[in-house]
Design a protein around this motif. Structure first.
Motif, short mmCIF file in Angstrom:
data_model
loop_
_atom_site.label_atom_id
_atom_site.label_comp_id
_atom_site.label_asym_id
_atom_site.label_seq_id
_atom_site.Cartn_x
_atom_site.Cartn_y
_atom_site.Cartn_z
N VAL A 1 -27.96 -46.31 9.18
CA VAL A 1 -27.02 -44.95 9.18
C VAL A 1 -27.97 -43.77 9.69
N SER A 2 -27.77 -42.51 9.82
CA SER A 2 -28.75 -41.76 10.12
C SER A 2 -27.47 -40.61 9.99
N GLY A 3 -28.18 -39.52 9.33
CA GLY A 3 -27.27 -38.15 9.47
C GLY A 3 -26.73 -37.73 8.52
N SER A 4 -26.07 -39.08 7.74
CA SER A 4 -26.28 -38.63 6.25
C SER A 4 -26.33 -40.19 5.06
N THR A 5 -26.07 -39.63 3.79
CA THR A 5 -26.53 -40.78 3.12
C THR A 5 -25.49 -41.86 2.62
N ILE A 6 -25.46 -43.09 2.97
CA ILE A 6 -24.34 -43.72 3.28
C ILE A 6 -23.76 -43.98 1.56
N SER A 7 -24.47 -43.09 -0.12
CA SER A 7 -24.08 -43.81 -0.60
C SER A 7 -22.56 -43.14 -1.00
N ASP B 1 -15.54 -66.63 2.27
CA ASP B 1 -16.99 -68.09 2.39
C ASP B 1 -17.84 -68.15 3.04
N ARG B 2 -17.69 -67.78 4.02
CA ARG B 2 -19.01 -68.20 5.24
C ARG B 2 -18.94 -66.47 5.29
N PHE B 3 -19.08 -65.48 5.40
CA PHE B 3 -19.70 -64.86 5.50
C PHE B 3 -19.86 -63.04 4.60
N THR B 4 -20.56 -62.99 4.07
CA THR B 4 -21.30 -61.53 3.05
C THR B 4 -21.36 -60.61 3.70
N ILE B 5 -20.61 -59.48 2.70
CA ILE B 5 -21.21 -57.49 3.37
C ILE B 5 -22.26 -57.61 1.91
N SER B 6 -22.75 -57.03 2.53
CA SER B 6 -23.95 -56.59 1.71
C SER B 6 -24.32 -54.45 1.52
N ARG B 7 -25.58 -53.99 0.60
CA ARG B 7 -25.76 -53.25 1.40
C ARG B 7 -26.59 -51.96 0.80
N ASP B 8 -27.68 -51.88 1.28
CA ASP B 8 -28.79 -50.98 0.46
C ASP B 8 -28.90 -49.16 1.09
N ASN B 9 -28.56 -48.88 -0.81
CA ASN B 9 -28.14 -47.65 -0.23
C ASN B 9 -29.55 -47.06 -0.28
N ALA B 10 -30.76 -47.45 -0.57
CA ALA B 10 -31.41 -46.98 -0.32
C ALA B 10 -32.60 -46.84 1.17
N LYS B 11 -32.03 -48.16 1.84
CA LYS B 11 -32.45 -48.14 2.98
C LYS B 11 -31.34 -47.42 4.06
N ASN B 12 -30.54 -47.04 3.11
CA ASN B 12 -29.42 -46.67 4.50
C ASN B 12 -28.79 -47.73 5.35
N THR B 13 -28.69 -48.52 4.58
CA THR B 13 -27.88 -49.92 5.65
C THR B 13 -27.38 -50.79 4.85
N VAL B 14 -26.97 -51.30 6.42
CA VAL B 14 -25.16 -52.25 4.84
C VAL B 14 -26.11 -53.72 6.68
N TYR B 15 -25.11 -54.82 5.85
CA TYR B 15 -25.83 -56.41 6.46
C TYR B 15 -24.11 -56.98 6.44
N LEU B 16 -24.03 -58.00 7.22
CA LEU B 16 -23.06 -59.09 7.47
C LEU B 16 -24.23 -60.20 7.20
N GLN B 17 -23.94 -61.42 6.33
CA GLN B 17 -24.32 -62.41 6.36
C GLN B 17 -23.42 -63.68 6.76
N VAL C 1 -23.24 -37.98 11.26
CA VAL C 1 -23.21 -39.27 10.76
C VAL C 1 -23.02 -40.59 12.33
N ARG C 2 -24.06 -41.25 12.59
CA ARG C 2 -24.68 -41.88 13.73
C ARG C 2 -24.84 -43.41 12.90
N LEU C 3 -24.27 -44.28 13.42
CA LEU C 3 -24.10 -45.69 13.33
C LEU C 3 -24.82 -46.34 14.75
N VAL C 4 -26.12 -47.71 13.91
CA VAL C 4 -26.26 -48.34 15.00
C VAL C 4 -26.71 -49.84 14.38
N GLU C 5 -26.10 -51.04 15.12
CA GLU C 5 -25.93 -51.77 15.38
C GLU C 5 -26.85 -52.92 15.62
N SER C 6 -27.70 -54.12 15.01
CA SER C 6 -28.17 -54.64 15.15
C SER C 6 -28.05 -56.34 14.58
#
Length: 126
Positions: free
Chosen positions: A24-30, A66-82, A2-7
């Motif tokens: 994320v690569s190397g595995s499905t994050i689902s 109330d300031r930050f929001t975490i979300s994920r898109d399993n189809a894109k294997n990506t997690v977000y932090l707004q 499993v490899r995780l790359v932030e941006s």
């Protein structure tokens, strides 16, 4: 492996916003709990937010509620932090992390996270 790359890190003035991404690569994050952690200079790493595989459960540190929001898109294997209404005390290196647990309700347990990215710097100026 499993490899995780932030941006998405960078410099912003207080009150501004940033959106971090973790690809994320190397595995499905689902199958994984995903989380964001941060470490400020001279301080220990702390948990910021976590999200269960199906997004049913989310958890936030009191300092970012109330300031930050975490979300994920399993189809894109990506997690977000707004991150909105940023404060100078949010300045830190932000890390994405992954964990496999039996129960999705355990995703908030920070000690379970054992896959880590390299981090992205967030700097908030006053």
């Amino acid at each position: 492996q499993v490899r995780l790359v932030e941006s998405g890190g960078g410099s912003v003035q207080a009150g501004g916003s940033l959106r971090l991404s973790c690809e994320v690569s190397g595995s499905t994050i689902s199958n994984y709990c995903m989380g964001w952690f941060r470490q400020a200079p001279g301080k220990e790493r702390e948990g910021v937010a976590t999200i269960s595989p199906g997004s049913t459960f989310t958890d936030y540190a009191d300092s970012v509620k109330d300031r930050f929001t975490i979300s994920r898109d399993n189809a894109k294997n990506t997690v977000y932090l707004q991150m909105n209404s940023l404060k100078p005390e949010d300045t830190a290196v932000y890390y994405c992390a992954a964990a496999q647990v039996v129960f999705a309700s355990d995703c908030h347990r920070r000690g379970r996270y054992n896959y880590w990215g390299q981090g992205t710097q967030v700097t908030v100026s006053s």
